[in-house]
Every structure is written in structure tokens, then in C-alpha cells.
Write a protein that holds these residues in place. Structure first.
Motif: not given
Ligand code: ATP
Ligand code: MG
Length: 224
Positions: A166-178
Motif C-alpha cells: 500500500a502506497d500511503e493508504p492513510t494519507g487522507n485519513l483522520d487519526t482514528k481511521n488511520e
């Protein structure tokens, strides 16, 4: 999965030639979660594109499932990409004409791993795990960046691949979802899969078994 002295040169012998990877050797083992970190332009995407069979090295060897990839024909490569590798792109690449649920199901339509009923069930289970079940009938242009990102992760997991990249799969997520996604990927790695994740977020170190740092195309250090 093993890389031996990998080099990647873009636009070789042209004025805009870029050496994106230099002499990379690394092994990725079953049951482990790997983080790949480094500055923008360091070569992270280039490296995982090679690992995910999206691109080829200019020099060096890539051993996958015990075979050097140059010995695999295009049919074998396509089968590995579909069934063994779940790839999450930095820019998602969802199909805009399909709903979230249809995007997740798509990779399972070209193999016989699941029948129609279990495909639907599995897609919904994955959307639930990623907390976007209520968006299953939305089209990508009706989703936020973080929701699209989670649909792309669900799609990568659809065929139950043994390698998740995965290439930065959490780049657009808030901390909880990250955190939720790092925990999910950690759990998947513990089930005996290989998980390789590019991230700029230091939080990933808490979940990774190994951290590979890239600097200017070179493997700078390897922690843990
Ligand atoms: N298709 C291409 N043609 C030419 N040069 C490229 C190409 N793709 C990447 N590069 C160059 O290769 C280097 C590594 O790029 P890469 O995309 O791997 O970096 P990255 O570490 O993923 O960066 P980011 O954190 O910004 O996503 C950069 O200097 C980039 O400009
Ligand atoms: Mg990148």
C-alpha cells in the motif's frame, strides 16, 4: 519476496534521466509488517511499484514465490497480480462508473475464488471492517478522499492476497481511521501475510516489525 541489487533508472540515456533506486537489497517475509519511509522523491513509490509488479527494475533481481520475475510470462504475472498481490495506489484509481461495493468486488470477477453470494458477503464484510458500509452504493465522485481511500483498501483485500502493498493508504485519513487501518493491516500480517506500507506518519512505527528508510534511492537504514 526478495530484491537483489535493484536499480531503477527512469528515462535512461535521455537528458531527463533519473536514478530512482540504487542497489536495493531486501527480503520481505511472511507474517511481517514492513513500513517504508523517507522524504518525498526518495523512491518509495518506485520501490513498491516494482514489488507489486506494476513496474520493472532496470537492473538487479526480484525473486517472487521462489522464481525470478524475468522468468515469468505475462499470463503468470497477471495471475499473481490478481490473486496474490493486493495493491493500494497512492491515488486510489477507483472506477468512477462503479459503486463503492462494485469497486471492491471487481478483482474477484476474474478468478474463481468466490461464488456470487460469497463475493457480495465478503465485499460487505470488508466495507464494514473499514467503517464505510453505509457508503456501499455511492459512486467515487460521491465519496470523500478518506472514504475513497478505504474503498481502495477493501478492494485490495478482496481476493485475500498473501501480499498487501500500500502506497500511503492513510494519507487522507483522520487519526482514528488511520489507527484502525494500521491495526487491520497488522492483524492481516499476523495471519501469515506480508504487508508492506509506505507512510510519512511516524505512527506506523508502532505497528511495523521492520522499518526501511529510503534516502535518494538508497536504503539508508533498516530498523528492528
Ligand atoms: N515515470 C517517471 N519518470 C521519470 N522520473 C520519475 C518517474 N516516476 C518517478 N520519477 C522520479 O523518481 C524519483 C522517485 O520518485 P517516487 O515517486 O518513487 O518518490 P516517492 O518517495 O514515492 O515520493 P512521494 O513521497 O512524493 O510520493 C523522483 O525523483 C521522481 O521525480
Ligand atoms: Mg510516492
Amino acid at each position: 519476496m526478495e530484491l537483489k541489487n535493484i536499480e531503477k533508472i527512469y528515462e535512461e540515456n535521455k537528458p531527463n534521466e533519473v536514478t530512482a533506486l540504487k542497489n536495493i537489497s531486501a527480503k520481505f517475509e511472511k507474517g511481517k509488517f514492513y513500513a517504508i519511509m523517507g522524504r518525498s522523491g526518495a523512491g518509495k513509490t518506485t520501490l513498491i511499484n516494482i514489488l507489486g509488479l506494476m513496474d520493472y527494475p532496470t537492473k538487479g533481481k526480484y525473486i517472487l514465490n521462489g522464481r525470478s520475475i524475468e522468468n515469468l510470462n505475462s499470463k503468470e504475472l497477471a495471475k499473481i497480480r490478481n490473486e496474490n498481490i493486493g495493491f493500494v495506489f497512492q491515488s486510489y484509481y477507483l472506477d468512477n462508473l462503479l459503486t463503492a461495493k462494485e469497486n471492491v468486488i471487481l478483482p474477484s470477477l476474474i478468478n474463481k475464488k468466490y461464488d456470487k453470494m460469497s463475493r457480495q458477503k465478503r465485499a460487505i464484510d470488508l466495507l464494514k471492517k473499514l467503517d464505510i458500509e453505509e457508503r456501499q452504493n455511492h459512486y467515487p465522485n460521491q465519496l470523500s478522499g478518506g472514504e475513497s481511500q478505504r474503498v481502495a483498501i477493501a478492494r485490495a483485500l478482496m481476493n485475500d492476497p498473501d501480499k498487501i502493498i500500500a502506497d500511503e493508504p492513510t494519507g487522507n485519513l483522520d487519526t482514528k481511521n488511520e489507527i484502525r487501518i494500521f491495526e487491520l493491516l497488522k492483524k492481516i500480517s499476523k495471519e501469515g501475510k506480508r504487508v508492506i506500507v509506505v507512510s510519512h506518519n511516524e505512527l506506523i512505527k508502532k505497528y511495523a516489525d521492520e522499518v526501511l528508510y529510503l534516502e535518494d534511492g538508497e536504503l539508508d537504514c533498516h530498523e528492528k
